[in-house]
Design an enzyme around this catalytic site. Sequence first.
Site, short mmCIF file in Angstrom:
data_model
loop_
_atom_site.label_atom_id
_atom_site.label_comp_id
_atom_site.label_asym_id
_atom_site.label_seq_id
_atom_site.Cartn_x
_atom_site.Cartn_y
_atom_site.Cartn_z
N HIS A 1 0.80 -1.23 0.00
CA HIS A 1 0.00 0.00 0.00
C HIS A 1 0.83 1.29 0.00
O HIS A 1 0.77 2.11 -0.92
CB HIS A 1 -0.90 0.03 1.24
CG HIS A 1 -1.71 -1.18 1.49
ND1 HIS A 1 -2.90 -1.42 0.84
CD2 HIS A 1 -1.53 -2.24 2.32
CE1 HIS A 1 -3.42 -2.56 1.27
NE2 HIS A 1 -2.61 -3.08 2.17
N ASP A 2 1.55 1.51 1.11
CA ASP A 2 2.03 2.85 1.44
C ASP A 2 3.05 3.46 0.48
O ASP A 2 3.04 4.70 0.29
CB ASP A 2 2.58 2.89 2.87
CG ASP A 2 1.48 2.70 3.91
OD1 ASP A 2 0.30 2.90 3.57
OD2 ASP A 2 1.81 2.37 5.06
#
Length: 312
Positions: A241-242
């Site tokens: 994700h990040d």
Amino acid sequence: MPRPIIIDTDPGQDDALAILLALASPELDVRGITCVAGNVPLALTSRNARIVCELAGRTNVLVYAGASAPLERELVTAEYVHGKTGLDGYDLPEPSMPLAEGHAVDFIIETTMDSAPGSLTLCALGPLTNLGQALRQAPEIGPRLREIVLMGGGLFEGGNTTPSAEFNIYVDPEAADLVMHCGAPVVMIPLDLTHQTLTSDAIIADFRAMPNATGPATAGLLDFFERFDVEKYGSQGGPLHDPNVIAYLLQPDLYGGRHINVEIETGSALTRGMTVADWWRVTDRTANVLYLRNVDVAGYWQLLKDRLSQLP
Ligand code: BDR
Ligand code: CA
């Protein structure tokens, strides 16, 4: 001139890779890393952020501890995803660099007010508590920011923590609500996008084969991180994700989306933290977010590999 950013984070293996990507990128000036409780409690997220800086050979980065609990709720953590330490998967030494003195929220406010209007970008990789607290104390910082780029929420993919909510927004919906209406341009990177950036055996092997310390460490972290989602979704790999937040700053042309209205559900117990995203523009509510939905997946992994191979 490199673009000044603050990274607000709850590492977390995927946060760790986002931090590494930023520290490996000369286009970015990481003014500080502000830690928040999320994936694991604050004592661990503020430890993990320093471990990651040391892995990158950047012991001079300012790492601040921030909020230990959401604005109005009990803390919910995610050791079931990230392991007991939040950084399970590769043995990295305890950090020797100290935390910076002072509170993350004060650092966010002071750095924003000391920066030229429209220059500082806030990269949010965890629950939005630090930013929410800063906005409560000093609402004037919102319109002074260049941009807030956050990983959180989702529409088409549903939630990953409840059927309707993604973890970062679920943990502190009141803070997310403040952020959505703070007067800064907000770029949102939801699960609809991050569920496309899946790890694979080949990608992890490429990291493991790098002739530096960061590559094999990254491979270990990714191996551990993907196991939970591979089992949950039955997919080939896990969504990283990040790092999309940092990749978007570096190569916005990898991403596509729409300006839409997004509101945060704070009232309902059933749909707490849901990001009510008007993708089809069926309301007349004002657009407050650039909602990214598409990503050039191959370009994303290439960027990560290229940059992390430059680290020690
Ligand atoms: C988000 O929650 C955390 O588990 C990850 O670090 C990411 O920021 C994904 O829902
Ligand atoms: Ca995170």
